[in-house]
Enzyme design. Sequence first.
Site, PDB file in Angstrom:
ATOM      1  CE  LYS A  52      -3.818  -2.311   2.362  1.00 42.30           C
ATOM      2  NZ  LYS A  52      -4.395  -2.424   3.835  1.00 42.30           N
ATOM      3  CD  GLN A  96      -3.656  -4.343   6.428  1.00 43.99           C
ATOM      4  OE1 GLN A  96      -3.952  -3.422   5.914  1.00 43.99           O
ATOM      5  NE2 GLN A  96      -3.965  -5.683   5.994  1.00 43.99           N
ATOM      6  CG  ASP A 119     -10.483  -0.127   4.966  1.00 41.79           C
ATOM      7  OD1 ASP A 119     -10.005  -0.723   4.088  1.00 41.79           O
ATOM      8  OD2 ASP A 119      -9.838  -0.283   6.106  1.00 41.79           O
TER       9      ASP A 119
END
Length: 281
Positions: A52, A96, A119
Amino acid sequence: MILIDGKKAAAELREELKKEVSELKTKYNKVPGLTVILIGDMAPSQIYVRNKEKSANEVGLKSEVIKYPEAVEEKTILDKIEELNNDETVSGILVQLPLPKHIDKQKVIEAIAPSKDVDGFHPMNVGNLSSGYESSVPCTPLGCYLMIKKIEPNLNGKKAVMVGRSNLNGKPMAQLLLKENCTVTITHSKTKDLKAECLEADIIVAAVGIPELVKADWVKKDAIVIDVGINKTDKGIVGDVAFEEVSKVAKALTPVPGGVGPMTIACLLKNTIECFKRSQR
Ligand code: GUN
C-alpha cells in the site's frame, strides 16, 4: 475467454490517479495523504501494508505508516485515530485488519471519521452506500466492480450472484451491482442449492475462502467470473474458483494471483483521493 489482467488494470488506474494527484497539487498546493495504522507483526499484514505504501508513493500521495506492538492498548489506538481525524494533512485513515483480540474492531472502525474512512467500513458509509448516497466504497468490491464494468459496460437486467455475504465483499458488491440495475442474489453457507443459484448467473463474484469451490458445471456459458479468494493449499495459492475448468466456459475470468488483489490496492488510492476532493468542497 478473456483473462482479466488485474495487474494491468491496476497499473492503468494508478497512471490515471497519478495524473489526478498532480492536477490536485497544482490546484490546491497540497496532495492527498493516507495514514495506515499497523498493529503487531503478522506477516500478511506487513506485506499488504508495504504494498500500500509503495503504491501510494508511486502515484504521489503523502503516505505514512504508524506501527504499534501487538500488546498496544485500545485507548492508544483510539487516541491516535482522534488525532488523525483532526489532522488536515491526513485525507484517509486505514487500520489494517485483523486486529489483536483485546482490541474491539467495531469500536476502532467507528472511531474513524466517516469522511476519512478509506475502507468504507464505517456504518455511516455502509448506510450511505446501501441508500445510494455518496460514500466511500470498500476497496475490494470497488476493484471487482471496475473490472466487471470494463468487460460489460451495460449491466442492466443482468443476473449477478455473490458467493459469500461478508461485510468486506459480498454485501457491498451486491449494493454496487444493484445500483447498476443487476438482479442480485447473495448466497452463503446455508443456501440450499448453491450450484443451481450460480448456474443462473451472468456474473459470479466468489468471496468465501473455500479453495476452488466454483466448478465448471456451476457456470453458465459466457458468464463473467470474479474470484476474490486467496487460499493457501498444498499446491500453492488458489482462489475460490476452479480456474482451469471454469476458464473453458466463462466469457471472462480473473486469475489468482494477479486478478482482484492489485486492483484492491489501486482502489485504496482512489478512495484516498476521493476523500481529499470531498474535503476541499
Ligand atoms: N486486511 C485485509 N484486507 C483489508 C482491507 O481491505 N482493509 C483493512 N483495513 N484491512 C484489511
